[in-house]
Motif scaffolding. Structure first.
Motif, PDB file in Angstrom:
ATOM      1  N   ASN A  11       8.086 -11.027  -7.768  1.00  0.00           N
ATOM      2  CA  ASN A  11       8.491 -10.073  -8.786  1.00  0.00           C
ATOM      3  C   ASN A  11       8.419  -8.667  -8.181  1.00  0.00           C
ATOM      4  O   ASN A  11       7.384  -8.010  -8.230  1.00  0.00           O
ATOM      5  N   VAL A  12       9.517  -8.228  -7.605  1.00  0.00           N
ATOM      6  CA  VAL A  12       9.567  -6.952  -6.898  1.00  0.00           C
ATOM      7  C   VAL A  12       9.397  -5.782  -7.865  1.00  0.00           C
ATOM      8  O   VAL A  12       8.704  -4.814  -7.550  1.00  0.00           O
ATOM      9  N   GLU A  13       9.992  -5.893  -9.042  1.00  0.00           N
ATOM     10  CA  GLU A  13       9.895  -4.794 -10.010  1.00  0.00           C
ATOM     11  C   GLU A  13       8.446  -4.528 -10.410  1.00  0.00           C
ATOM     12  O   GLU A  13       8.019  -3.377 -10.498  1.00  0.00           O
ATOM     13  N   GLN A  14       7.691  -5.574 -10.616  1.00  0.00           N
ATOM     14  CA  GLN A  14       6.288  -5.411 -10.994  1.00  0.00           C
ATOM     15  C   GLN A  14       5.495  -4.788  -9.843  1.00  0.00           C
ATOM     16  O   GLN A  14       4.669  -3.914 -10.060  1.00  0.00           O
ATOM     17  N   LYS A  15       5.768  -5.226  -8.621  1.00  0.00           N
ATOM     18  CA  LYS A  15       5.065  -4.657  -7.470  1.00  0.00           C
ATOM     19  C   LYS A  15       5.399  -3.174  -7.297  1.00  0.00           C
ATOM     20  O   LYS A  15       4.548  -2.382  -6.916  1.00  0.00           O
ATOM     21  N   LEU A  16       6.651  -2.805  -7.573  1.00  0.00           N
ATOM     22  CA  LEU A  16       7.034  -1.404  -7.437  1.00  0.00           C
ATOM     23  C   LEU A  16       6.357  -0.542  -8.492  1.00  0.00           C
ATOM     24  O   LEU A  16       5.991   0.602  -8.231  1.00  0.00           O
ATOM     25  N   LYS A  17       6.192  -1.078  -9.703  1.00  0.00           N
ATOM     26  CA  LYS A  17       5.514  -0.324 -10.757  1.00  0.00           C
ATOM     27  C   LYS A  17       4.039  -0.115 -10.436  1.00  0.00           C
ATOM     28  O   LYS A  17       3.469   0.919 -10.754  1.00  0.00           O
ATOM     29  N   GLU A  18       3.423  -1.111  -9.799  1.00  0.00           N
ATOM     30  CA  GLU A  18       1.991  -1.051  -9.492  1.00  0.00           C
ATOM     31  C   GLU A  18       1.705  -0.444  -8.115  1.00  0.00           C
ATOM     32  O   GLU A  18       0.556  -0.426  -7.683  1.00  0.00           O
ATOM     33  N   GLN A  25       6.003   1.200  -1.662  1.00  0.00           N
ATOM     34  CA  GLN A  25       7.266   0.797  -2.284  1.00  0.00           C
ATOM     35  C   GLN A  25       8.311   0.473  -1.224  1.00  0.00           C
ATOM     36  O   GLN A  25       9.037  -0.518  -1.343  1.00  0.00           O
ATOM     37  N   LEU A  29      10.158  -3.221  -0.553  1.00  0.00           N
ATOM     38  CA  LEU A  29      11.618  -3.406  -0.501  1.00  0.00           C
ATOM     39  C   LEU A  29      12.052  -4.021   0.827  1.00  0.00           C
ATOM     40  O   LEU A  29      12.872  -4.936   0.850  1.00  0.00           O
ATOM     41  N   SER A  32      11.071  -7.653   0.970  1.00  0.00           N
ATOM     42  CA  SER A  32      11.854  -8.543   0.121  1.00  0.00           C
ATOM     43  C   SER A  32      13.210  -8.869   0.750  1.00  0.00           C
ATOM     44  O   SER A  32      13.797  -9.905   0.439  1.00  0.00           O
TER      45      SER A  32
END
Length: 58
Positions: A11-18, A25, A29, A32
């Protein structure tokens, strides 16, 4: 094969938020995209070898 696909799902979006900072970040990316780049490289190498063998047989 199914377990391999499950392993690659992140879950890339969750990792970027955290992410603690921008460098993390960028690392997420890049990380991934690496599996896709490696698979494309392997596919190209196999294609190139097949074309080379085809030319030898002619």
């Amino acid at each position: 094969m199914k377990s391999l696909i499950f392993f690659l799902q992140v879950n890339v979006e969750q990792k970027l938020k955290e992410a603690p900072d921008n460098q993390y970040q960028i690392g997420v990316l890049i990380g991934s995209f690496i599996p896709f780049i490696v698979l494309a490289g392997i596919a190209y190498a196999l294609y190139y070898r097949a074309k080379k063998k085809e030319k030898k047989l002619k």
